[in-house]
Design an enzyme around this catalytic site. Structure first.
Site, PDB file in Angstrom:
ATOM      1  N   HIS A 144      25.088 -12.656  34.124  1.00  0.00           N
ATOM      2  CA  HIS A 144      25.818 -13.676  35.076  1.00  0.00           C
ATOM      3  C   HIS A 144      27.263 -14.189  34.525  1.00  0.00           C
ATOM      4  CE1 HIS A 144      22.161 -13.955  37.847  1.00  0.00           C
ATOM      5  NE2 HIS A 144      21.674 -13.701  36.695  1.00  0.00           N
ATOM      6  N   ASP A 152      34.817 -17.314  34.820  1.00  0.00           N
ATOM      7  CA  ASP A 152      33.340 -17.915  35.534  1.00  0.00           C
ATOM      8  C   ASP A 152      32.748 -16.507  35.779  1.00  0.00           C
ATOM      9  OD1 ASP A 152      31.428 -19.241  36.397  1.00  0.00           O
ATOM     10  OD2 ASP A 152      32.655 -20.760  37.173  1.00  0.00           O
TER      11      ASP A 152
HETATM   12  O1  LIG Z   1      20.737 -22.976  31.641  1.00  0.00           O
HETATM   13  P1  LIG Z   1      22.189 -23.456  31.064  1.00  0.00           P
HETATM   14  O2  LIG Z   1      22.480 -23.139  29.637  1.00  0.00           O
HETATM   15  O3  LIG Z   1      22.114 -24.931  31.351  1.00  0.00           O
HETATM   16  O4  LIG Z   1      23.309 -22.790  32.008  1.00  0.00           O
HETATM   17  C1  LIG Z   1      23.285 -22.862  33.345  1.00  0.00           C
HETATM   18  C2  LIG Z   1      23.536 -21.413  33.923  1.00  0.00           C
HETATM   19  O5  LIG Z   1      24.914 -21.090  33.607  1.00  0.00           O
HETATM   20  C3  LIG Z   1      25.295 -19.716  33.750  1.00  0.00           C
HETATM   21  O6  LIG Z   1      25.812 -19.265  35.189  1.00  0.00           O
HETATM   22  C4  LIG Z   1      26.022 -18.234  35.663  1.00  0.00           C
HETATM   23  O7  LIG Z   1      25.394 -17.616  36.468  1.00  0.00           O
HETATM   24  C5  LIG Z   1      26.033 -17.776  37.709  1.00  0.00           C
HETATM   25  C6  LIG Z   1      25.053 -17.179  39.049  1.00  0.00           C
HETATM   26  O8  LIG Z   1      25.187 -15.649  38.514  1.00  0.00           O
HETATM   27  C7  LIG Z   1      27.451 -17.497  37.881  1.00  0.00           C
HETATM   28  O9  LIG Z   1      27.893 -17.944  39.315  1.00  0.00           O
HETATM   29  C8  LIG Z   1      28.179 -18.291  36.908  1.00  0.00           C
HETATM   30  O10 LIG Z   1      29.495 -18.122  37.217  1.00  0.00           O
HETATM   31  C9  LIG Z   1      27.614 -18.193  35.429  1.00  0.00           C
HETATM   32  O11 LIG Z   1      28.217 -19.123  34.487  1.00  0.00           O
HETATM   33  C10 LIG Z   1      24.388 -18.902  32.947  1.00  0.00           C
HETATM   34  O12 LIG Z   1      24.730 -17.623  33.290  1.00  0.00           O
HETATM   35  C11 LIG Z   1      23.216 -18.977  33.401  1.00  0.00           C
HETATM   36  O13 LIG Z   1      22.153 -18.125  32.735  1.00  0.00           O
HETATM   37  C12 LIG Z   1      22.456 -20.462  33.086  1.00  0.00           C
HETATM   38  O14 LIG Z   1      21.249 -20.735  33.220  1.00  0.00           O
HETATM   39  O1  LIG Z   2      24.646 -31.437  40.619  1.00  0.00           O
HETATM   40  C1  LIG Z   2      24.330 -30.433  40.902  1.00  0.00           C
HETATM   41  C2  LIG Z   2      25.484 -29.529  40.610  1.00  0.00           C
HETATM   42  C3  LIG Z   2      25.383 -28.184  40.513  1.00  0.00           C
HETATM   43  N1  LIG Z   2      24.351 -27.707  40.896  1.00  0.00           N
HETATM   44  C4  LIG Z   2      24.212 -26.116  41.381  1.00  0.00           C
HETATM   45  O2  LIG Z   2      24.679 -25.486  40.245  1.00  0.00           O
HETATM   46  C5  LIG Z   2      25.207 -24.225  40.629  1.00  0.00           C
HETATM   47  C6  LIG Z   2      26.498 -23.903  39.673  1.00  0.00           C
HETATM   48  O3  LIG Z   2      26.585 -22.645  39.650  1.00  0.00           O
HETATM   49  P1  LIG Z   2      27.914 -21.779  39.463  1.00  0.00           P
HETATM   50  O4  LIG Z   2      27.814 -20.421  39.572  1.00  0.00           O
HETATM   51  O5  LIG Z   2      28.883 -22.368  40.062  1.00  0.00           O
HETATM   52  O6  LIG Z   2      27.987 -22.115  37.759  1.00  0.00           O
HETATM   53  P2  LIG Z   2      26.989 -22.206  36.391  1.00  0.00           P
HETATM   54  O7  LIG Z   2      26.853 -23.434  36.381  1.00  0.00           O
HETATM   55  O8  LIG Z   2      25.890 -21.295  36.881  1.00  0.00           O
HETATM   56  O9  LIG Z   2      28.071 -21.683  35.382  1.00  0.00           O
HETATM   57  C7  LIG Z   2      25.450 -24.288  41.959  1.00  0.00           C
HETATM   58  O10 LIG Z   2      24.334 -23.349  42.702  1.00  0.00           O
HETATM   59  C8  LIG Z   2      25.089 -25.581  42.287  1.00  0.00           C
HETATM   60  O11 LIG Z   2      24.532 -26.176  43.654  1.00  0.00           O
HETATM   61  C9  LIG Z   2      23.092 -28.355  41.291  1.00  0.00           C
HETATM   62  O12 LIG Z   2      22.037 -28.002  41.571  1.00  0.00           O
HETATM   63  N2  LIG Z   2      23.390 -29.803  41.188  1.00  0.00           N
END
Ligand SMILES: O=P(O)(O)OC[C@H]1O[C@H](O[C@H]2O[C@H](CO)[C@@H](O)[C@H](O)[C@H]2O)[C@H](O)[C@@H](O)[C@@H]1O
Ligand SMILES: O=c1ccn([C@@H]2O[C@H](COP(=O)(O)OP(=O)(O)O)[C@@H](O)[C@H]2O)c(=O)[nH]1
Length: 891
Positions: free
Chosen positions: A223, A430
């Site tokens: 991701h 990202d």
């Molecule tokens: O579980 P956390 O450590 O709190 O982090 C939340 C998630 O962050 C990352 O998200 C990525 O996935 C998104 C969907 O594919 C993508 O849009 C975004 O750019 C990425 O940053 C991480 O890869 C997840 O595993 C985490 O759960």
């Molecule tokens: O208060 C919040 C802020 C964000 N999101 C969700 O967190 C995800 C963020 O995904 P993104 O791919 O933009 O980045 P990531 O946090 O996975 O790196 C989105 O689906 C948002 O709808 C949420 O559920 N609650």
């Protein structure tokens, strides 16, 4: 003043998102999955008539719900925030089960049992990680090492004072944690399931799973970005991680760039072959492809009409009346570029005095990974900047930035997206960024502007409608803010159209379906390939038949067959000349000295190389794919057919020179019937690029009409006169051998082993084939000489015909290129043509070959016409040792 939080701010309830029936999205997701399972077992179909799909085990570090302990045996479950969870909640087509960490330490048995039960209702299966593992694996290796590295923030410096920050100990915990996930998957797994591993937390998982059960269908999806191989190569455990991921059947990324970076890391760091499908390692293919994620856009569009969203929309509109709303929604993570965003906004306010009381920036900063020190520092830094800007530009009644360190619920977010005029995504890197998709989905009415970092994966799909910015360029981001706020409605409308169309047609469902169906296809293709892979050479049988035969012929390739294993230095082949495998000296000597055995080394190499390597053996040498033959007395002769058109040579040489000058450590060899450009010592990646360019030049230029064949080796490009193949040369070679050795009995055993090129040189295997092989021998037959056709028609025996294209007359080279040895290449100057046997003299059958006495064997190739395979020159050496030993005991 850090921020401002209204009592009525939407989304204060940070727990489950409720729909009209009071069910949370996780519950709905899980109910969907349960219904699917039931229908599957009852043989039902879905409402839309499509059949239900197979079981999907989604394995991710985080479950879609995080558990909060309410008592010894009672739990409440909250939706986990983040893109991965959001995307997978949008996937409803499968009978899915989640396997992952519930985000909580549960050391006691009662807790583990009750949480497992609570999660089971939601089709979630927990992996219980200990506190220490979480610290080392999740906070440490995942979030302090892999995460920053994959986002181009580099590796943290290893801290010798803090043992917990050592790469090695964190890496070990990472492996242990991955094995813990694997153990749970293995327990739950049923035959036919698909196992979909997610993200950088679980790079080891594919390998753990395949070790347990090689038949498991395993996919892995990243991701985050996968960085340039130059970044990945700084990671101390770069090799182990790549190899572990490659155990998967399918590896997916959000963008082509990330996929390309991964493939290049495999070629440059592991030295593997890249193919159009992915990466190949000793016949094992890992498919690598881009699968850009999407969102469940319908869910957002539907929610906008609900009272849960309409209420907050009205509140927000009322609160920010007369001001344009700008929005940032990010986890409070350094990759999201929140300080850069704030600084750009500050610059905009500095330069646009009139806008100061007409615009507000709402920044939702979801706390994340709060145990990691870098994230703690970031929080303070952001608070400081927000305080300063609000202090500078705020008034008693209003501040320009409303900063919230908290999560909003789904409806709260939808309302915010809907009232926003300009969304500001300034990620420094990202993987995708789903917030930008969600914003677009909620903007059908307002048609607001998206300012999007060019370093987010989403820039590749929403670039047409967004204002793309480099978040590091604060001045340009400030200008983009101004442009967005002042954008005429027609332009906003046009830009929004592009993006809305993309977001609503590239959904999370489609993403998951495509990945899973590609995974199924990949596995089927691999099975087909495996079925076509011939079995390993049956050494015992080959030796047994050898011992009972009286006139044996051994045809052995050289490069990749009898050579020493190739060593690598980093991603480069070690500079070294080809030389015979050291363990082969004795067996070769023994086999060559057996009067009932004829050994022919048949190679693409030139005469000099064969001379240098085989002068001590009593063997026949066939150089340049059989165009030259040297009996054991050391005299070279040519077997080249008449009418070889060599007019193309000069122009091809010109191109080879051009590329040799421009590709350090490449060289080309000019042979009698071919030119070979070799880049085995050059930079692999660059060499491949150059080879591709070279092929283009060749095909559009000098060889477009010439009668030549272009042969692409793994590190070479060869241009040969048409008809120069090992299979075509062998009948001429055989005639000479029979004559020279004054053979009077037919050859009753043939062993033909080589790392021969699949298309061009495997006709040698077919030449001897007494029966058409099931592995496509027929493909090459039309190219064979009369002698070979004869061999194919009859099970046995075979007679070598004289005449036409069989043998050349001694004066055949008139009007052709001279066939003299080039003096600089070989000291063995004399060359003559193979003699033309008098037809009346060869009236008996030269080959008396039965199926069970013929052993063709490809080395290091699995896609082959040969009957058998051996994986490497080491195994060839092993086999020939056994053969020589058995033969000397027999004598
Ligand atoms: O579980 P956390 O450590 O709190 O982090 C939340 C998630 O962050 C990352 O998200 C990525 O996935 C998104 C969907 O594919 C993508 O849009 C975004 O750019 C990425 O940053 C991480 O890869 C997840 O595993 C985490 O759960
Ligand atoms: O208060 C919040 C802020 C964000 N999101 C969700 O967190 C995800 C963020 O995904 P993104 O791919 O933009 O980045 P990531 O946090 O996975 O790196 C989105 O689906 C948002 O709808 C949420 O559920 N609650």
């Amino acid at each position: 003043m850090v921020g401002f939080q209204s009592e009525n701010m939407p989304g204060n309830n940070k727990y489950n998102e409720y729909n009209n029936s009071g069910a949370s999205s996780v519950e709905r997701f899980v109910e969907g999955a349960a219904a699917a399972a039931k229908a599957l077992s009852n043989g039902y179909k879905r409402e839309d008539g499509k059949p239900f799909r197979q079981r999907l085990l989604v394995v991710a570090n985080r479950l879609p719900v995080s558990a909060v302990r309410k008592g010894e045996d009672s739990w409440s479950l909250e939706i986990s925030a983040g893109g991965l969870v959001s995307a997978l909640l949008g996937v409803k087509e499968f009978e899915a089960r989640w396997i992952g960490w519930a985000g909580v330490n549960v050391p006691d048995e009662v807790g583990q049992k009750t949480l497992t039960e609570a999660l089971a209702e939601k089709r979630c299966i927990p992996v219980f990680l200990t506190e220490e593992i979480v610290h080392q694996y999740y906070n440490g290796y995942c979030n302090n090492i892999l995460w920053p590295l994959f986002h181009y923030l580099g590796l943290p410096q290893e801290d010798r004072l803090a043992t917990t920050r050592g790469f090695q100990s964190q890496f070990e915990s990472y492996q242990v944690a991955n094995q813990m996930f694997a153990d749970v998957v293995n327990e739950v797994y049923e035959e036919g399931d698909i196992v979909w591993c997610h993200d950088y937390h679980l790079m080891f998982l594919p390998q753990c799973l395949k070790k347990f059960n090689n038949k498991m269908k395993v996919g892995w999806f990243l991701h985050t970005p996968f960085p340039s191989s130059e970044i990945h190569r700084t990671l101390p455990s770069r090799t182990e991680l790549l190899r572990a991921v490659l155990a998967a059947d399918l590896v997916g990324f959000h963008t082509y760039d990330y996929a390309r970076h991964f493939v290049s890391a495999c070629t440059r760091i592991l030295g593997l072959e890249a193919t159009p499908e992915g990466v190949e390692d000793q016949g094992k293919m890992t498919r690598v492809a881009a699968f850009p994620i999407g969102i469940d856009s319908e869910r957002f569009i539907r929610a906008l009409g609900s009272s849960e969203v309409q209420g907050p929309i009205k509140d927000l509109q009322e609160r920010f009346k007369g001001r344009k709303v700008m929005l940032g929604v990010d986890r409070l993570d350094m990759i999201k570029g929140i300080p850069q965003k704030l600084l750009a906004f500050e610059k905009f306010l500095e330069e646009n005095v009139d806008w100061r009381d007409k615009v507000v920036l709402l920044q939702i900063a979801v706390p994340t990974r709060t145990d990691v020190p870098e994230y703690q520092k970031l929080t303070s830094q952001v608070h400081e900047i927000v305080g300063r800007i609000n202090g500078r530009f705020g008034s008693l009644t209003a501040v320009p930035i409303h900063h919230l360190d908290r999560t909003l619920d789904f409806y709260g977010l939808c309302a915010l997206y809907a009232v926003t005029d300009v969304a500001l995504v300034t990620s420094l890197r990202d993987g995708m960024n789903l917030v930008s998709y969600e914003f677009v989905a909620c903007q059908e009415k307002k048609k607001g502007v998206l300012i999007l970092s060019e370093f987010a994966g989403a820039a590749q799909s929403l670039g047409a409608g967004a204002l793309l910015v480099n978040p590091w360029n604060i001045t340009k981001v400030a200008e983009a803010i101004s442009k967005a706020l002042n954008m005429p409605s027609a332009e906003r409308e046009k830009r929004h159209r592009h993006n809305f169309h993309h977001v609503t047609t590239h959904t999370a469902q489609e993403w998951a379906e495509t990945f899973v169906s590609e995974l199924n296809d990949t596995v089927v293709e691999a099975q087909l390939r495996t079925k076509q892979v011939p079995p390993r050479l049956p050494a015992d049988k080959a030796i047994e038949q050898y011992l009972t035969s009286t006139n044996r012929l051994l045809i052995l390739g050289f490069n990749g067959t009898l050579t020493e294993p190739v060593e690598r230095k980093g991603d480069q082949l070690k500079e070294m000349e080809l030389s015979v495998h050291p363990e082969l000296k004795l067996p070769l000597t023994k086999l060559c000295s057996d009067p009932n055995t004829t050994v022919v080394v048949l190679s693409g190499s030139d005469r000099q190389i064969l001379d240098e390597n085989f002068k001590e053996y009593d063997t026949w040498l066939a150089a340049e794919n059989g165009m030259f033959l040297n009996s054991s007395n050391g005299e070279w002769m040519t077997t080249m057919p008449e009418q070889l058109n060599m007019e193309w040579v000069d122009s091809v040489k010109h191109i080879f020179e051009y590329f040799t000058e421009r590709t350090p450590r490449s060289h080309f060899e000019e042979r009698e019937a071919s030119l070979v450009w070799n880049y085995r010592h050059a930079d692999v990646e660059f060499g491949k690029l150059q080879a591709r360019d070279m092929l283009q030049h060749l095909c559009t230029g000098p060889i477009s009409n010439a009668s030549v064949e272009v042969v692409q080796g793994s590190r070479s490009v060869e241009v040969r006169a048409a008809g120069v193949t090992k299979g075509a040369a062998i009948d001429r070679i055989l005639g000479e051998i029979v004559h020279c050795k004054s053979m009077t009995t037919p050859i009753d055993y043939v062993l033909c082993i080589g790392h021969f090129l699949a298309k061009q040189d495997e006709d040698i295997y077919d030449f001897f084939e007494p029966e058409p092989s099931c592995f496509g021998a027929s493909l090459q037959r039309s190219k064979l000489t009369e002698a070979a056709k004869f061999a194919n028609e009859k099970v046995s025996p075979m007679k070598i015909p004289s005449g036409k294209n069989g043998f050349k007359s001694t004066n055949q080279n008139k009007g052709q290129r001279p066939v003299s040895n080039s003096p600089k290449k070989t000291s063995n100057i004399f060359s003559r043509t193979v003699r033309k046997p008098a037809p009346e003299k060869i009236t008996w059958n030269v080959l008396d070959l039965k199926k069970e006495n013929y052993f063709s064997c490809a080395v290091g190739r699995t896609q082959t016409n040969a009957r058998f395979t051996l994986p490497s020159p080491d195994e060839v050496a092993e086999f020939l040792k056994e053969l020589a030993n058995a033969s000397s005991h027999n004598n």
